[in-house]
Design a protein around this motif. Sequence first.
Motif, short mmCIF file in Angstrom:
data_model
loop_
_atom_site.label_atom_id
_atom_site.label_comp_id
_atom_site.label_asym_id
_atom_site.label_seq_id
_atom_site.Cartn_x
_atom_site.Cartn_y
_atom_site.Cartn_z
N VAL A 154 0.86 -1.18 0.00
CA VAL A 154 0.00 0.00 0.00
C VAL A 154 0.89 1.23 0.00
O VAL A 154 1.70 1.42 0.91
N ILE A 155 0.76 2.05 -1.03
CA ILE A 155 1.53 3.29 -1.14
C ILE A 155 0.61 4.45 -0.78
O ILE A 155 -0.31 4.80 -1.53
N LEU A 156 0.83 5.04 0.39
CA LEU A 156 0.08 6.21 0.82
C LEU A 156 0.90 7.45 0.46
O LEU A 156 2.05 7.57 0.86
N ASN A 157 0.29 8.36 -0.29
CA ASN A 157 1.04 9.55 -0.67
C ASN A 157 0.24 10.82 -0.38
O ASN A 157 -0.88 10.97 -0.83
N GLY A 158 0.84 11.67 0.40
CA GLY A 158 0.21 12.95 0.74
C GLY A 158 -1.04 12.83 1.56
O GLY A 158 -1.92 13.70 1.49
N CYS A 159 -1.17 11.78 2.36
CA CYS A 159 -2.38 11.60 3.18
C CYS A 159 -2.38 12.55 4.36
O CYS A 159 -1.43 12.61 5.14
N LYS A 160 -3.48 13.26 4.52
CA LYS A 160 -3.66 14.15 5.66
C LYS A 160 -4.81 13.70 6.54
O LYS A 160 -5.20 14.39 7.47
N ASP A 161 -5.36 12.53 6.22
CA ASP A 161 -6.44 11.97 7.03
C ASP A 161 -5.92 10.78 7.81
O ASP A 161 -4.72 10.67 8.07
N SER A 162 -6.81 9.85 8.16
CA SER A 162 -6.43 8.69 8.97
C SER A 162 -6.27 7.42 8.13
O SER A 162 -6.52 6.31 8.63
N SER A 163 -5.86 7.57 6.89
CA SER A 163 -5.67 6.40 6.03
C SER A 163 -4.69 5.41 6.65
O SER A 163 -4.91 4.19 6.64
N PHE A 164 -3.58 5.92 7.17
CA PHE A 164 -2.54 5.05 7.75
C PHE A 164 -3.10 4.24 8.91
O PHE A 164 -2.88 3.03 9.01
N GLN A 165 -3.85 4.88 9.80
CA GLN A 165 -4.39 4.20 10.98
C GLN A 165 -5.54 3.25 10.62
O GLN A 165 -5.80 2.30 11.36
N SER A 166 -6.21 3.48 9.50
CA SER A 166 -7.37 2.65 9.15
C SER A 166 -7.00 1.29 8.59
O SER A 166 -7.84 0.40 8.49
N ILE A 167 -5.73 1.12 8.24
CA ILE A 167 -5.29 -0.14 7.61
C ILE A 167 -4.92 -1.15 8.69
O ILE A 167 -4.03 -0.89 9.52
N GLU A 168 -5.59 -2.29 8.67
CA GLU A 168 -5.29 -3.36 9.62
C GLU A 168 -4.05 -4.11 9.16
O GLU A 168 -3.99 -4.61 8.04
N ARG A 169 -3.07 -4.20 10.03
CA ARG A 169 -1.81 -4.84 9.67
C ARG A 169 -1.91 -6.36 9.77
O ARG A 169 -2.52 -6.90 10.68
N ASN A 170 -1.31 -7.05 8.81
CA ASN A 170 -1.11 -8.49 8.90
C ASN A 170 0.16 -8.84 8.14
O ASN A 170 0.81 -7.96 7.57
N GLU A 171 0.51 -10.11 8.14
CA GLU A 171 1.80 -10.51 7.56
C GLU A 171 1.88 -10.27 6.06
O GLU A 171 2.97 -10.24 5.48
N ARG A 172 0.75 -10.06 5.41
CA ARG A 172 0.77 -9.85 3.96
C ARG A 172 0.82 -8.38 3.55
O ARG A 172 1.11 -8.07 2.40
#
Length: 368
Positions: A154-172
């Motif tokens: 997942v390439i997040l670019n220029g995010c100023k919202d909560s996109s990073f926090q909304s992604i559930e992490r797993n081994e994939r």
Amino acid sequence: MPRKKPGKPMRQQRSAVTAHARSRYKHSLRLRKSGKTEMQGKAKLGELEHRASEAGYLAAFRHAECSLSYEHLQSSYWEWFREALDTKLSWRSILSISMAYRHGYNMIAKQPMLGIPLPIRGTVTAVVSASNEEKTVAAVISELCRLPIREIIVILNGCKDSSFQSIERNERVTVISYPKRLGHDVSRGIGASLATGDVVLFTDGDIVLAAEDLVSFLLEIDKGTDVALNDISPYLPPFSKQDAVTRSKMFLNHMLGRPDLKANSLTAVPHAISRRAISVLGAQSFIVPPKAQALAIVQGLAIRAPQSVDVVRKNRIRSGNVGAGNEVAQLIIGDHIEALEAVMGLQGSRLKMTRLPRSELARRRNRR
């Protein structure tokens, strides 16, 4: 009185009637034959689905003492498919058989599997480009996790919202965040350079596509195609009402000898590419999608559009992509000009358009 022989007009009329009747009869035979073939095809597919369901049930039953998982569902399905079925089946048939196998497997599994098993020989990487997609990016990744994809970048670019926090992490899932906005195309180029899979699937974080809509792209690349495009033709207006971007796509494909591709382009998701395409073209080329597509055609890579997925109506409206001559449209048209310049440097300024002498042009004009 002796009966008069029919005149020439009457004979011609009877002959025409006879020819018409013969044509109708042949047509009815063709319809019956095609209908019979279609019924036989459906019956054969139904039989394969039944066999798949039984095989899925047995695979889960034999493994029930261990923990049943999507990984086991996928591995057992691929092993059964490889031994029992013909890999030349259409992607729609394969999807139907896969769903039947999962149905049989779920009859034993305590917690039903939502993932779709597929007979893919190589490994798969998915690249998701996102910018301020906190409402949708998690759902996009969730659908990708229903497929046998080894890594999701997942390439997040220029995010100023909560996109990073909304992604559930797993081994994939691997998340890479850039503070400044790069644009979808640059993100895809970065994803292509990081991907390790034999098949690389590209999608965007703002359009949630069901896993079922992505199956054909994975199967198409796995069987040997280098570039699998989304066939957006059914969702486009007639030529007279098309915008400059659509016409630029059609013009580029036509000039490179691939009018069959119509307006289908690497600028539209979802699409997938092979490891060979990355090796031949270089990951950096995908930063300018039309240029990568043009070079792929020139290099003789296999390009197909196996399925139509409606992303035209689902495309998120932004301030930069609405209105005539908007910022995004200007960027895409500029990319197509760059693509033409690149291939003209390789094939000459006329590309596939052969120059004819004036005498030949005059002769063709006189024929009309």
